[in-house]
Design a protein around this motif. Structure first.
Motif, short mmCIF file in Angstrom:
data_model
loop_
_atom_site.label_atom_id
_atom_site.label_comp_id
_atom_site.label_asym_id
_atom_site.label_seq_id
_atom_site.Cartn_x
_atom_site.Cartn_y
_atom_site.Cartn_z
N PRO A 131 86.25 72.11 26.80
CA PRO A 131 86.86 72.94 26.57
C PRO A 131 86.58 73.47 24.88
N SER A 132 85.29 72.65 24.37
CA SER A 132 84.71 72.77 23.01
C SER A 132 83.83 73.40 23.51
N SER A 133 83.43 73.98 24.04
CA SER A 133 81.56 74.72 24.51
C SER A 133 82.08 75.60 23.55
N TYR A 134 80.40 75.81 22.98
CA TYR A 134 80.49 77.24 21.58
C TYR A 134 79.62 78.69 22.57
N ARG A 135 81.03 78.94 21.92
CA ARG A 135 80.68 80.26 22.55
C ARG A 135 79.54 81.75 21.80
N GLY A 136 79.96 81.04 20.58
CA GLY A 136 79.56 82.32 19.51
C GLY A 136 79.86 82.08 18.40
N SER A 137 79.24 82.12 17.08
CA SER A 137 80.18 81.84 15.41
C SER A 137 81.18 83.04 15.38
N GLU A 138 81.47 84.25 16.52
CA GLU A 138 82.81 85.28 16.22
C GLU A 138 83.40 84.87 16.65
N LEU A 139 83.51 83.56 17.46
CA LEU A 139 84.98 82.74 18.47
C LEU A 139 85.00 81.75 17.95
N GLU A 140 84.06 80.86 16.97
CA GLU A 140 84.60 79.99 16.52
C GLU A 140 86.20 79.58 16.00
N ASP A 141 86.55 80.76 14.92
CA ASP A 141 87.78 80.82 14.06
C ASP A 141 88.56 80.06 15.03
N SER A 142 88.94 81.30 16.56
CA SER A 142 89.99 81.56 17.20
C SER A 142 89.77 79.87 18.36
N LEU A 143 88.86 79.64 17.54
CA LEU A 143 88.55 78.31 18.87
C LEU A 143 88.93 76.81 18.43
N ARG A 144 89.44 76.98 17.08
CA ARG A 144 89.62 75.92 16.54
C ARG A 144 91.16 75.72 16.52
N GLU A 145 91.30 77.19 15.91
CA GLU A 145 92.83 77.28 15.74
C GLU A 145 93.82 76.92 16.93
N SER A 146 93.36 76.97 18.18
CA SER A 146 93.30 76.53 19.88
C SER A 146 94.55 74.92 19.70
N GLY A 147 93.79 73.97 19.31
CA GLY A 147 93.73 72.79 18.81
C GLY A 147 93.01 72.58 19.81
N VAL A 148 91.67 72.33 20.12
CA VAL A 148 91.27 71.92 21.17
C VAL A 148 90.47 70.98 20.37
N LYS A 149 90.35 69.82 21.32
CA LYS A 149 89.37 68.52 20.76
C LYS A 149 88.19 68.50 20.63
N PHE A 150 87.70 68.66 19.39
CA PHE A 150 85.83 68.64 19.01
C PHE A 150 85.35 66.10 18.93
N TYR A 151 84.53 66.87 19.56
CA TYR A 151 84.25 64.97 19.83
C TYR A 151 83.31 64.62 19.14
N THR A 152 83.47 63.88 18.52
CA THR A 152 82.08 63.14 17.76
C THR A 152 81.32 61.28 18.62
N THR A 153 80.16 61.16 17.95
CA THR A 153 79.73 59.61 19.38
C THR A 153 80.56 58.85 19.27
N GLN A 154 81.59 58.49 18.73
CA GLN A 154 82.15 57.28 18.68
C GLN A 154 84.08 57.59 18.91
N ASP A 155 84.60 59.11 19.38
CA ASP A 155 85.35 59.54 20.72
C ASP A 155 84.65 59.58 21.66
N LEU A 156 83.61 59.88 21.72
CA LEU A 156 83.45 59.97 23.46
C LEU A 156 82.71 58.42 23.91
N LEU A 157 83.06 56.76 22.66
CA LEU A 157 82.54 55.82 23.34
C LEU A 157 84.17 55.52 23.83
#
Length: 383
Positions: A131-157
């Motif tokens: 869901p948080s796949s990188y699709r290009g810098s031009e789409l980053e703002d809309s992706l973050r506004e969508s509320g999708v979760k971004f995972y750190t190493t600790q989050d994944l563990l």
């Protein structure tokens, strides 16, 4: 009691322990520690139970994952925390006095938790990160506004059943990039676009595939993609060759199998069944000059039908098969009635263990037969 037992006092330790059952048992569980777990604990490492609520539990050290199963014992196991063993007793005093202590049994057990080394359960990784796949810098703002979760190493563990070392290895196999402390998959089309920039630069400069300059590549492409993405893709598809240019900068060589495999996936993903000869020609033409394609590079990603007319190939990824071995075997035999060992091996290899290799898995879950000197595997309860 000593007299009733017909023992001599001088033959005994000076401490006698009277054992009683406690009036209340706390809820303890017994965990059998193997040498690897014990070593991790004595060295001060963390040992962690991992998984979500509905998962079967695993126990992880820094670098290994163990399946946790409840085992039964025919004997009753008694837990006595204050019990002294013979080596803990003081020597006989000069006056020959004796001590009597009461020791409570605080638990009676007929089961314990047994640990078995297992492979990390990494299938969840892709589902978490897509869901948080990188699709290009031009789409980053809309992706973050969508509320999708971004995972750190600790989050994944917290949610992936793997040791940290195994998790990082799994992320590397997935080709995941770390940006601003978060792990990001590259969306497939964007991934292809970035790799195309890189390979087109190699082609336009007529660089030898064994002599790719890193600095010049970065200077030419950094306006087209973020630097972390550029570094990630470059090192994913190129490795140091051991040579240097005239300025002493290291030179890199393209990773033949990795590039050929990805470009084959680009061709196969949307093609359905592909005429094998047409595919082989298109595939070879798609890779940089100096790289050679080979069907062996597609193990676990595509199936080839040599008996068809015309011969065919289609996309069939191991990563999309069920993780349960029985379900996977059933699925494979629905797709193809008979498999040779070389054909089926890439699709079951990740489910093997130290005690159960690919041959053992097939012996357990499939039926073997020999046709014209070739050994095939089919469904155990097939027609």
């Amino acid at each position: 009691m000593i007299k009733h037992a017909k023992l001599e006092e001088e033959d005994l330790k000076p401490l006698s322990q009277a054992i009683y059952f406690s009036s209340k048992f706390d809820e303890y569980k017994l965990l059998e520690l193997n040498s690897q777990i014990l070593s991790s604990l004595t060295e001060g490492q963390r040992v962690v139970f991992r998984g979500c609520k509905d998962d079967k539990a695993v126990l992880c050290t820094n670098d290994k994952t163990f399946e946790v199963k409840e085992a039964e014992t025919s004997n009753s196991l008694l837990l006595l925390p204050t019990l002294k063993l013979a080596v803990d007793c003081e020597p006989v005093s000069e006056d020959g006095s004796r001590k009597l202590e009461e020791t409570e049994i605080v638990g009676v057990f007929h089961t314990y938790l047994e640990l078995r080394l297992t492979k990390p359960r990494l299938r969840r990784l892709r589902a978490l990160l897509e869901p948080s796949s990188y699709r290009g810098s031009e789409l980053e703002d809309s992706l973050r506004e969508s509320g999708v979760k971004f995972y750190t190493t600790q989050d994944l563990l917290e949610v992936v059943q793997a040791s940290e070392e195994e998790l990082l290895h799994g992320l590397a196999e997935l080709g995941v990039c770390q940006m601003d402390g978060h792990w990001r998959l590259l969306e497939f089309d964007y991934h292809f676009r970035v790799l195309s920039y890189f390979l087109n630069l190699v082609d336009s400069n007529s660089w030898n595939v064994m002599c790719i300059p890193y600095k010049e590549t970065v200077d030419n492409l950094e306006d087209l993609m973020p630097r972390p993405i550029l570094d990630h893709v470059f090192h994913q598809y190129a490795e140091m060759s051991g040579d240097r240019d005239d300025e002493g900068e290291p030179l890199y060589s393209l990773k033949e199998e990795k590039i050929c495999r990805f470009l084959a996936e680009v061709l196969l993903r949307s093609a359905g069944r592909f005429n094998l000869q047409e595919f082989l020609q298109a595939w070879q033409e798609s890779v940089p000059e100096g790289l050679n394609t080979d069907l062996k590079q597609l193990a676990g990603m595509a199936l080839v039908e040599l008996n068809a007319k015309p011969q065919a190939i289609w996309f069939y990824a191991e990563s999309e098969l069920p993780e349960d071995i029985q379900e996977r075997i059933n699925t494979l035999f629905q797709v193809r009635e008979k498999w040779t060992f070389d054909e089926i091996h890439p699709y079951i290899e990740k489910l093997t263990t130290e005690k159960l290799n690919a041959n053992a898995l097939l012996t357990k879950f499939a039926r073997a037969s020999t046709i014209n000197g070739v050994r095939y595997y089919s469904a155990r309860h097939g027609k």
